[in-house]
Scaffold this motif. Structure first.
Motif, PDB file in Angstrom:
ATOM      1  N   ALA A   1       0.824  -1.205   0.000  1.00 54.97           N
ATOM      2  CA  ALA A   1       0.000   0.000   0.000  1.00 54.97           C
ATOM      3  C   ALA A   1       0.859   1.256   0.000  1.00 54.97           C
ATOM      4  CB  ALA A   1      -0.938  -0.003   1.207  1.00 54.97           C
ATOM      5  N   GLU A   2       1.950   1.237   0.749  1.00 55.06           N
ATOM      6  CA  GLU A   2       2.822   2.401   0.813  1.00 55.06           C
ATOM      7  C   GLU A   2       3.486   2.689  -0.538  1.00 55.06           C
ATOM      8  OE1 GLU A   2       5.444   1.462   4.022  1.00 55.06           O
ATOM      9  OE2 GLU A   2       4.135   2.373   5.541  1.00 55.06           O
ATOM     10  N   LYS A   3       3.639   1.640  -1.375  1.00 55.19           N
ATOM     11  CA  LYS A   3       4.199   1.817  -2.714  1.00 55.19           C
ATOM     12  C   LYS A   3       3.119   2.174  -3.738  1.00 55.19           C
ATOM     13  CE  LYS A   3       6.278  -2.193  -2.872  1.00 55.19           C
ATOM     14  NZ  LYS A   3       7.105  -3.307  -3.404  1.00 55.19           N
ATOM     15  N   GLY A   4       1.872   2.295  -3.259  1.00 52.90           N
ATOM     16  CA  GLY A   4       0.780   2.627  -4.165  1.00 52.90           C
ATOM     17  C   GLY A   4       0.183   1.433  -4.870  1.00 52.90           C
TER      18      GLY A   4
ATOM     19  N   GLY B   1      -9.150  -1.620  -1.848  1.00 54.30           N
ATOM     20  CA  GLY B   1      -8.963  -2.312  -3.120  1.00 54.30           C
ATOM     21  C   GLY B   1     -10.279  -2.528  -3.833  1.00 54.30           C
ATOM     22  N   LEU B   2     -11.330  -2.766  -3.056  1.00 55.94           N
ATOM     23  CA  LEU B   2     -12.667  -2.923  -3.639  1.00 55.94           C
ATOM     24  C   LEU B   2     -13.078  -1.629  -4.345  1.00 55.94           C
ATOM     25  CD1 LEU B   2     -14.849  -5.188  -3.614  1.00 55.94           C
ATOM     26  CD2 LEU B   2     -15.906  -3.977  -1.701  1.00 55.94           C
ATOM     27  N   PHE B   3     -12.792  -0.488  -3.719  1.00 54.34           N
ATOM     28  CA  PHE B   3     -13.075   0.807  -4.355  1.00 54.34           C
ATOM     29  C   PHE B   3     -12.211   0.992  -5.591  1.00 54.34           C
ATOM     30  CE2 PHE B   3     -12.201   5.274  -5.054  1.00 54.34           C
ATOM     31  CZ  PHE B   3     -13.460   5.847  -4.993  1.00 54.34           C
ATOM     32  N   ASP B   4     -10.943   0.628  -5.498  1.00 53.90           N
ATOM     33  CA  ASP B   4     -10.028   0.788  -6.621  1.00 53.90           C
ATOM     34  C   ASP B   4     -10.486  -0.032  -7.826  1.00 53.90           C
ATOM     35  OD1 ASP B   4      -7.531   1.898  -7.643  1.00 53.90           O
ATOM     36  OD2 ASP B   4      -6.775  -0.150  -7.601  1.00 53.90           O
TER      37      ASP B   4
END
Length: 336
Positions: free
Chosen positions: A34-37, A66-69
């Motif tokens: 997550a920190e790496k995007g 992730g569901l939103f993404d």
């Protein structure tokens, strides 16, 4: 892993189970992604843990982002409903058990803040995704999402004292209202065909007087459709502030401090706390909130000469009286 794996039922089924912790190593891998995007990859890792019965809120929030993404704002009603269930009837299975309210509050703050930043980014860049989102309306996203948000707010208030995540949830509500809560546009009625001239046809009946209109006819008393809000109309509640890169980095430092405290890494937490304090001691809103001040400086530049003339009387009695009123009652000062 295909996007179909990111389905809300994965989180629901995990919360229906007895509850389970997440291995620290696996949780660390998710956070690093997550920190790496790489939010989609982080969500897929989280989905694997949820399938194994983990109900760690830190895993859950990465899965939900992730569901939103993957699915966009259409996932918001389900996301907020899942969190409402986790904070109400399934509160007992949420992990970790130690300092559960504190960690849940921090995790939800991260999720809501990250959703807001993501929405703002797509809105600012007018990305293809945002063009698709613009077609969403109150019936499909806005209404259900705001209803789920209200229920989540009530649940969080009951189990988390002084929940800080609610401020971030309010920011998300503002985006939902301004971007995904439009009324659907009604199609214009088809024009009636023009009458065909016919010398032998009977003359058209005269139009009824106003009191002769049949109220039972479809649409006879129907009000005109409500116009959609103009794109630049401000949201109905709260202010929307554009977050500068410096502010985004500062928020990440705050999150880092919370995470380090939660995992008991005192040395690193102390180092981050010292850096945050130095930032606060020299906090410059022009760097961190430039958009907030842009209009002020434009007005200041446009009226500099006029303002300078008034400032020359800074030692006069009227200036001093107004200055004191300004300090104690802004509303009265503006009404003068």
């Amino acid at each position: 892993m295909p996007e179909a794996t990111l389905d809300a039922t994965i989180a629901r089924r995990a919360l229906e189970g007895p509850g389970g912790d997440a291995p620290e190593a696996a949780l660390g891998d998710i956070v690093k992604l997550a920190e790496k995007g790489e939010h989609r990859a982080a969500a897929e890792r989280a989905a694997g843990l949820l399938r194994q019965g983990s109900t760690d809120v830190r895993v859950l929030v990465h899965f939900l982002f992730g569901l939103f993404d993957a699915n966009g704002p259409a996932s918001l009603p389900k996301t907020l409903s899942i969190l409402r269930a986790a904070l109400s009837e399934r509160w007992g299975v949420v992990r970790p058990e130690e300092r559960r309210p504190r960690i849940v509050d921090s995790s939800l703050s991260w999720l809501f803040r990250t959703l807001v930043v993501n929405i703002d980014f797509h809105e600012k860049t007018k990305s293809p995704a945002f063009t698709t989102w613009a077609s969403l309306d109150a019936a499909t996203v806005g209404g259900p999402a705001l209803e789920a948000s209200a229920a989540l707010r009530e649940a969080a208030s009951r189990v988390i004292d002084g929940a800080r995540c609610l401020a971030q949830l309010s920011e998300l509500d503002v985006r939902i209202r301004s971007h995904f809560n439009r009324l659907p546009v009604r199609p214009a009625p088809a024009p009636a065909p023009a009458p065909v001239a016919d010398e032998e046809a009977a003359p058209p009946a005269s139009e009824p007087e106003p009191d002769e209109v049949d109220d039972d006819l479809p649409g006879a008393a129907e009000p005109p459709p409500r116009p959609r809000a103009a794109p630049d109309e401000p949201p109905p509640h709260g202010r929307v502030l554009e977050i500068s890169p410096a502010m985004e980095f500062f928020l990440r430092k705050l999150e880092a401090f919370e995470r380090l405290v939660e995992r008991g890494d005192g040395l690193r937490a102390a180092l981050v706390a010292d850096d945050i304090q130095r930032t606060l001691d020299s906090f410059d809103p022009r760097l961190y909130l430039p958009r907030l001040l842009a209009r002020h400086f434009r007005l200041l530049a446009a009226h500099a000469d006029e303002l300078a003339e008034h400032a020359e009387g800074a030692e006069g009695p009227r200036w001093k009286a107004l200055a004191q009123l300004y300090q104690v009652d802004l509303d009265a000062f503006l009404a003068e």
